[in-house]
Design an enzyme around this catalytic site. Structure first.
Site, short mmCIF file in Angstrom:
data_model
loop_
_atom_site.label_atom_id
_atom_site.label_comp_id
_atom_site.label_asym_id
_atom_site.label_seq_id
_atom_site.Cartn_x
_atom_site.Cartn_y
_atom_site.Cartn_z
CG ASP A 61 41.65 38.16 35.48
OD1 ASP A 61 41.57 38.87 36.50
OD2 ASP A 61 40.50 37.97 34.73
CG ASP A 90 43.12 38.53 29.14
OD1 ASP A 90 43.70 38.06 30.29
OD2 ASP A 90 42.22 39.28 29.02
#
Length: 398
Positions: A172, A112
């Site tokens: 994601d 991330d």
């Protein structure tokens, strides 16, 4: 190349005769967000909102989560919208904190980094030309590519890089690879682009199902790199389509198209978007998993709805087919529904923007966290969507 089925739009009448958003509607919505940011600016200068609220109030946390940059991104949007230097100054303080985070390797052992450094330092560099922000984001890209697996050609999402049980990607990822594409552009080094592009292609082949729904996560054989199986970490089941995951596809696929010009990403974006739209309830704001509809008694996920709007608005720039007016009307309907029925206008004690989001309902380490609460990424994407309406020439941070 796998054959992904296109469902088309099953109920076109649902997306017809939807009036455009007026500038007054957009400005009123943005002004409310600015008011809420102002109320929290002192609290969230050296701290950040937690990923999800508790009783609709975000606790203040240090720069340790994958979500911290969504608040910084909102500050950059506020700076663009108002021109007020106070938002820039706080965003710059936070970018210094992000520089410290990557320098000291604080909670950066995951994929991330794209979220974290695109909305903080890449955005700041694009808006101000600050060279330290650029160098910080490049360091984050350098860290991200250490998770790349030649066997399988993907970036490992979570877990220790030598853990065979963590040999997987998650959908994601499509919002994390733009950091790598950008890093190639500013450095001239193709390695970032090649890793990002390889990863995006691997995800396209595996995390998107044949029916254009999506797995949340997909595992590979650590010995051979061969595709193994899809599963969920936060959706209802391994076979359902987690709403936020589907929305990551709706937004992330056109982002990979922008940088690679590979038509497969744009084609898949339309198919994934149609699957999402075909499962919207009467008020256009999805439930937390697309297996659920009206009458299910389940929670909505306003954050997934906001993400999907940004994705459709991006895809619309590059298509000129029968889906374009459908997406245009869908975006209007979703944003209007969020604005009229899902904000904290009637919840003044909240320091969030969008109510009725879900972080993790069913599975994983965050199970039960942020259910029917504000989620900071939902606040960010809702604000980004409004900025896209307010300024038709708004330039991507991604």
């Amino acid at each position: 190349m796998k054959n992904i089925t296109d469902e088309g739009i099953k109920n076109k009448a649902k997306f017809e005769n939807i009036p455009p958003l007026t500038q007054e509607e957009v400005k009123n919505a943005l002004d409310f967000i600015i008011k809420k940011i102002d109320e929290s600016l002192d609290t969230f200068t050296h701290k950040y909102p937690a990923p999800a609220s508790i009783n609709n109030v975000y606790p203040a946390i240090d720069n340790i989560e994958w979500t911290n940059s969504f608040w910084t991104g909102m500050l950059w949007l506020a700076y663009e919208y108002t021109g007020d230097e106070k938002y820039r100054k706080v965003a710059e303080i936070q970018c210094e904190d992000f520089a410290n985070r990557i320098e000291k390797q604080i909670c950066v052992d995951h994929h991330d980094l794209g979220f974290l450094y695109t909305l903080s330092c890449v955005a700041g560099y694009k808006l101000t030309g600050n060279e330290k922000m650029k160098e910080t984001a490049i360091k984050a890209a350098d860290k991200l590519i250490t998770r790349y697996k030649e066997k399988g050609q993907f970036i490992q999402a979570w877990g220790a890089v030598d853990d065979p049980k963590a040999y997987r990607l998650i959908i994601d990822c499509y919002l994390n690879v733009p950091l790598l594409y950008w890093a190639s552009e500013v450095t001239g080094d193709k390695k970032y682009y090649e890793i990002g592009y390889n990863h995006a292609k691997t995800a396209l082949e595996n995390v998107i199902r044949d029916d254009s729904s999506t797995f949340h996560t997909f595992y590979f054989n650590p010995e051979t790199g061969a595709p193994d199986h899809g599963a969920t970490a936060q959706g209802y089941s391994d076979d359902s389509s987690w709403a936020r995951g589907q929305a990551w596809g709706v937004y992330g696929l056109p982002l990979s198209y922008i940088y690679t010009k590979d038509e497969k990403f744009l084609d898949a974006a339309e198919k994934v978007t149609n699957f999402f739209l075909n499962r919207l309830p009467e008020d256009y704001v999805c439930y937390w998993d697309l297996i659920f509809g009206d009458g299910s008694g389940q929670c909505r996920d306003s954050s997934a709805a906001a993400i999907a709007v940004c994705g459709m608005m991006e895809t619309m720039k590059y298509i000129n087919d029968d889906y374009k007016p459908v997406y245009e009307n869908a975006c209007r309907a979703i944003v209007r529904s969020l604005s009229e029925n899902y904000t904290t206008v009637t919840t003044p004690e909240s320091n969030g923007i969008l109510l009725h989001a879900v972080y993790a309902m069913a599975n994983g380490v965050n199970k039960g966290n942020g259910v029917d609460e504000c989620n900071i990424w939902g606040d960010y994407y809702y604000m980004e969507a409004l900025m896209r309406y307010y300024n038709k020439d708004w330039k991507l941070y991604w």
